[in-house]
Design a protein around this motif. Structure first.
Motif, PDB file in Angstrom:
ATOM      1  N   UNK A  19      -0.705  -7.259   2.902  1.00 24.60           N
ATOM      2  CA  UNK A  19      -2.059  -7.404   3.465  1.00 24.60           C
ATOM      3  C   UNK A  19      -2.144  -6.896   4.899  1.00 24.60           C
ATOM      4  N   UNK A  20      -1.077  -7.075   5.663  1.00 20.39           N
ATOM      5  CA  UNK A  20      -1.106  -6.798   7.098  1.00 20.39           C
ATOM      6  C   UNK A  20      -0.925  -5.324   7.438  1.00 20.39           C
ATOM      7  N   UNK A  21      -0.105  -4.615   6.680  1.00 21.81           N
ATOM      8  CA  UNK A  21       0.207  -3.221   6.986  1.00 21.81           C
ATOM      9  C   UNK A  21      -1.009  -2.326   6.792  1.00 21.81           C
ATOM     10  N   UNK A  22      -1.138  -1.337   7.649  1.00 19.81           N
ATOM     11  CA  UNK A  22      -2.162  -0.321   7.433  1.00 19.81           C
ATOM     12  C   UNK A  22      -1.708   0.610   6.311  1.00 19.81           C
ATOM     13  N   UNK A  23      -2.655   1.338   5.737  1.00 21.94           N
ATOM     14  CA  UNK A  23      -2.306   2.264   4.667  1.00 21.94           C
ATOM     15  C   UNK A  23      -1.329   3.327   5.172  1.00 21.94           C
ATOM     16  N   UNK A  24      -1.528   3.812   6.370  1.00 22.22           N
ATOM     17  CA  UNK A  24      -0.618   4.813   6.941  1.00 22.22           C
ATOM     18  C   UNK A  24       0.790   4.235   7.097  1.00 22.22           C
ATOM     19  N   UNK A  25       0.887   2.985   7.533  1.00 19.60           N
ATOM     20  CA  UNK A  25       2.202   2.350   7.668  1.00 19.60           C
ATOM     21  C   UNK A  25       2.878   2.191   6.315  1.00 19.60           C
ATOM     22  N   UNK A  26       2.088   1.813   5.319  1.00 17.88           N
ATOM     23  CA  UNK A  26       2.657   1.677   3.972  1.00 17.88           C
ATOM     24  C   UNK A  26       3.224   3.006   3.478  1.00 17.88           C
ATOM     25  N   UNK A  27       2.456   4.065   3.660  1.00 16.95           N
ATOM     26  CA  UNK A  27       2.913   5.383   3.204  1.00 16.95           C
ATOM     27  C   UNK A  27       4.202   5.772   3.925  1.00 16.95           C
ATOM     28  N   UNK A  28       4.302   5.445   5.199  1.00 15.71           N
ATOM     29  CA  UNK A  28       5.498   5.817   5.966  1.00 15.71           C
ATOM     30  C   UNK A  28       6.754   5.157   5.420  1.00 15.71           C
ATOM     31  N   UNK A  29       6.598   3.999   4.796  1.00 18.69           N
ATOM     32  CA  UNK A  29       7.757   3.281   4.252  1.00 18.69           C
ATOM     33  C   UNK A  29       8.322   3.922   2.988  1.00 18.69           C
ATOM     34  N   UNK A  30       7.576   4.814   2.362  1.00 18.59           N
ATOM     35  CA  UNK A  30       7.934   5.328   1.045  1.00 18.59           C
ATOM     36  C   UNK A  30       8.876   6.523   1.090  1.00 18.59           C
ATOM     37  N   UNK A  31       9.379   6.873   2.275  1.00 18.75           N
ATOM     38  CA  UNK A  31      10.381   7.932   2.417  1.00 18.75           C
ATOM     39  C   UNK A  31      11.316   7.555   3.555  1.00 18.75           C
TER      40      UNK A  31
END
Length: 851
Positions: A19-31
């Protein structure tokens, strides 16, 4: 912003973070962030997690001059121990060493199937048999995860060759996929629940595994109920949307190629990728972070070696148990450490005598903390016997097409084995200060500089120069070859005289960087025995290269030294020596240049003139013991002519000591072959269907892999799966089989009928009588190892679930099927040596899925 929430072990609150993470932050975690780390988000206290290669040891984060590691025997050697508890101990040591390297995730073990002896990474896997592969992997995983370190099981799935490995389309039946290639991963999930998986590079039936919903979602997630994190192999991602939708959680390495924030944001905003898909993938990344945090590795950890003597003791124990005694006519082994009739002088001959073939090449390679060569191991053993046995040496044959690594043949300025390396900003001959960047001691002359850095260098243009120096002392007076290949430029000087020039005129070759470097340029000089010669290699990095490489890093250099001779001359010297001694030990086999990630073997033969050497030596002296070092089978046309053969694998740090332990009987061999050794390559079931053909490989042997094939067509191999002799003898009797409807329980008595203590492996095979479909004659279903003193007996008890003991994959129902009927329980000490048997009957046919 709300306060950061954590749970026990400083665990992240995953639901809160979603809930807390921004969408950009979430995407950054995926690599990944870089080659070895995941992306951190300090704002919400998500740390970066380190991974490390680990098929047979934990390298750490550096290819060049890495912190020294302990090297285990290769995967096929580990499996040859057939010792589940010992493999758990091995995994525990790997876990401990990962923490010392700051790594919370080990990229291993590898449990692909050895469907051909030619597979470049066969040595890294465990077996041709899915049960042995799965149990070995599960045991190592248990050990790793006992230390709270994450195991990453690889390469999921059908990554069984190196040829065209990123693109090849593996064509196989669903039955072969389930019963053979998926089964080791199935067993590992059932028995040890690895916390992460690594996908393979290849396609299966037209679709890359790393973006296959069928394989990653329908089979792995739903059917096998796998809850760990799925990451790619390095640069093994081929799409954005498809891989995300399939649930490939983590692209490695970083920085990303397919998951750039703006690119994925646009895909989400245009409804090409659902935000729910992003959240689901992030959830698995956060689970991986939480699992990694349990290892409690400090953020400021400094990589360090494990110098604990207990580590060496375990490596020696594993190495001892891995060695397989293939043949021992007239009890020529074990040898005596003191002079006895018929054994007063021993010649040790062969290209692997004075080098340490510790591992295969590629991601299994590392800077090994120490290496014991066979020569050193045998010398030490004879010193323990008051040195009353004479010992002589001859090279006998050449192995590699390039000159050998001389990192531990040269002596550095401190008089230790190794060489000195001085890094400079400017080239030799520069007017003024060259600006010394760094001085290092190295233990190898095969140098890759891809991750070398200095504050004085521009990271975007890695231009600098290295002078490698060392002292060479020849064993005999002769002409010697010096040679070097490189991506960059290199010259070799001996006592300041130019001997090799790979700088002013360069020619493209294929011996380095998969064809990106030069050919090996050679020069020769006459040297006197026992005289010290100063060797200097002047190297300029990749920007000085006069050819095209495509590399963006500093490149590297290989250089070596070897006596200049011909096979005929070296064989002649070996034969002369063989005639003068009582016993000959021939140490032969393969090397990193022969078995490695990145390419497959062209044939099953030992390269060079080794076979001719053995043929000639055994004519000169019949008392010959051949010690073969390889990770997979080799052709042995001389097998009938020599009285004793030992399979010693790539043996890790302690390889020389373990070979000596077995040769002289300080360890009674108990290893069993983890794969069949065919007489010739043409006998292998994959002979017509190995390697990429127009981008495809057909698994035409179907479920009949390894011994399943040889037994089905009644073709006798050179040495059968599970074969291995001892210096004592064993008998199996009093077999009791009971069936309670859920499991078949097996008890068998094992008696040591010989005069020495030793260990035996009891192997349980199951055969269905009158099967409804074509099935192997028998299949390994479990095994147990027992140690017994001379004259003593013991009971081995094993229990196998009925469904695992009896089932095959029903293609039409897409389920496992157990048919009612009669099943034989075949108990023996190898696949071709069944000593006792019994039967059990099942009363119903049933289907099942899952684990």
């Amino acid at each position: 912003m709300s306060p950061i929430k954590t749970t026990s072990y400083n665990q992240l609150d995953i639901d809160y973070l979603i809930d807390e993470l921004t969408l950009a932050e979430k995407i950054s975690l995926l690599a990944g962030k870089d080659f070895w780390h995941t992306v951190p988000i300090p704002r919400v206290k998500i740390p970066s997690i380190r991974v490390s290669d680990g098929p047979n040891g934990i390298r750490g984060t550096k290819f060049f001059n890495g912190v020294p590691s302990n090297c285990f025997p290769c995967g096929t050697g580990l499996a040859a121990t057939f010792n589940k508890d010992l493999l758990v101990e091995s995994g525990e040591l790997m876990g401990k060493e990962a923490k010392l390297k700051g790594a919370a995730i080990i990229l291993g073990p590898t449990c692909n199937i050895i469907r051909s002896p030619l597979g470049g990474r066969s040595f890294e896997s465990y077996s041709e048999d899915p049960l042995l592969s799965g149990i070995a992997a599960a045991s190592v995983i248990k050990g790793i995860q006992n230390e709270k370190v994450v195991a990453c099981l690889k390469h999921f799935v059908c990554n069984d060759q190196e040829d065209d490995r990123r693109a090849v389309d593996t064509l196989l039946t669903d039955r072969a996929f389930r019963e053979i290639y998926l089964k080791p991963f199935h067993i590992a999930i059932r028995d040890s629940n690895p916390k992460s998986f690594m996908t393979s590079y290849n396609k299966i039936n037209g679709e890359h595994v790393s973006q296959s919903k069928k394989i990653l979602q329908d089979i792995l997630r739903k059917e096998l109920n796998y809850t760990g994190t799925i990451m790619s192999d390095w640069y093994g991602v081929y799409s954005t949307k498809e891989a995300l939708d399939a649930g490939l959680n983590l692209e490695m390495p970083g920085p990303t190629r397919f998951r750039q924030i703006n690119q994925v944001l646009q895909a989400v905003q245009s409804n090409e990728v659902s935000e729910d898909v992003i959240d689901e993938n992030v959830r698995y990344i956060l689970r991986l972070v939480n699992e990694s945090l349990k290892a409690e590795i400090p953020d400021d950890v400094v990589e360090s070696p494990n110098d604990d003597p207990a580590a060496g003791e375990l490596l020696r124990k594993v190495g001892d148990e891995s060695i397989v005694l293939l043949k021992n006519e007239n009890n020529i082994l074990p040898l005596s450490k003191t002079k006895i009739e018929g054994q007063g002088k021993i010649a040790v001959i062969g290209p692997n005598v004075k080098v340490a073939q510790d591992s295969g090449g590629g991601s299994a390679s590392m800077t090994t903390r120490y290496k014991i060569t066979p020569w050193e191991g045998i010398q030490t053993k004879l010193e323990e016997g008051n040195n009353t046995v004479g010992l002589e040496y001859s090279l006998g044959a050449f192995l590699d097409s390039t000159l050998p690594d001389v990192g531990l043949t040269l002596f550095n300025e401190e008089g230790e084995k190794g060489l000195n390396a001085r890094f400079y900003k400017h080239p030799p001959g520069h007017k003024g200060d060259r600006l010394l960047l760094e001085e290092l001691k190295l233990s190898t002359s095969r140098v890759l500089l891809s991750d070398y850095s200095s504050e004085h260098l521009d990271p975007n243009k890695p231009l600098y120069y290295v002078d490698f120096t060392g002292t060479y002392i020849p064993d005999e007076t002769a002409e010697y070859n010096f040679g070097t290949s490189c991506v960059g430029t290199a010259q070799i000087f001996v006592d300041d005289a130019l001997v090799v020039d790979n700088k002013t005129k360069q020619t493209k070759g294929d011996a380095y960087f998969l064809g990106m470097g030069t050919r090996e340029e050679r020069g020769s000089v006459h040297l006197e025995k026992g005289v010290s010669y100063n060797v200097r290699v002047e190297f300029g990095t990749a920007p000085t290269y006069t050819l095209e490489s495509g590399l963006e890093d500093a490149g590297g250099v290989y250089f070596g030294i070897q006596i200049k001779s011909t096979p005929e001359v070296e064989i002649s010297k070996a034969v002369k020596l063989a005639k003068e001694v009582d016993t000959v030990v021939l140490v032969v086999g393969l090397s990193k240049e022969c078995e490695s990630e990145g390419f497959d073997r062209p044939d099953m033969d030992i390269p060079g003139s080794t076979n001719e050497l053995i043929e000639q030596v055994v004519k000169a002296n019949p008392n010959v013991i051949v010690v073969n070092q390889s990770g997979s089978p080799v052709t042995m046309p001389w097998a009938e002519k020599v009285p004793a053969i030992i399979q010693a694998w790539f043996g890790g740090n302690e390889l020389g000591n373990t070979i000596a332990d077995v040769l002289f009987g300080d360890y009674n061999p108990s290893g069993k072959l983890s794969m069949t050794f065919p007489k010739r390559l043409q006998d292998n079931p994959s002979y017509f269907n190995f390697g990429s053909s127009n981008g495809e490989v057909l698994y035409g042997e179907d479920v009949f892999v390894g011994y399943r094939y040889y037994e089905k067509i009644d073709l006798k191999p050179l040495f059968a799966f599970g074969h291995g002799l001892s210096y004592t003898s064993f008998e199996l009797d009093e077999l009791v089989v009971t069936n309670d409807g859920d499991s078949v329980d097996i008890k068998v008595r094992v008696t040591n009928t010989g005069k020495l203590a030793g260990a035996e492996v009891v192997q349980i095979y199951i055969e269905q009588e009158n099967p409804l479909i074509p099935r192997p004659k028998k299949e390994l279903k479990d095994f147990g190892k027992i140690h017994l003193e001379a004259g003593k007996s013991g009971i081995v008890e094993l229990s196998i679930s009925i469904k695992e003991a009896t089932s095959y994959w029903n293609v039409s129902k897409r389920k496992w099927q157990s048919d009612k009927g009669t099943y034989k329980v075949l108990v023996g000490t190898s696949s071709d040596k069944i000593e006792v048997e019994d039967k059990f009957i099942t009363s119903k046919t049933f289907n099942w899925v899952g684990v």
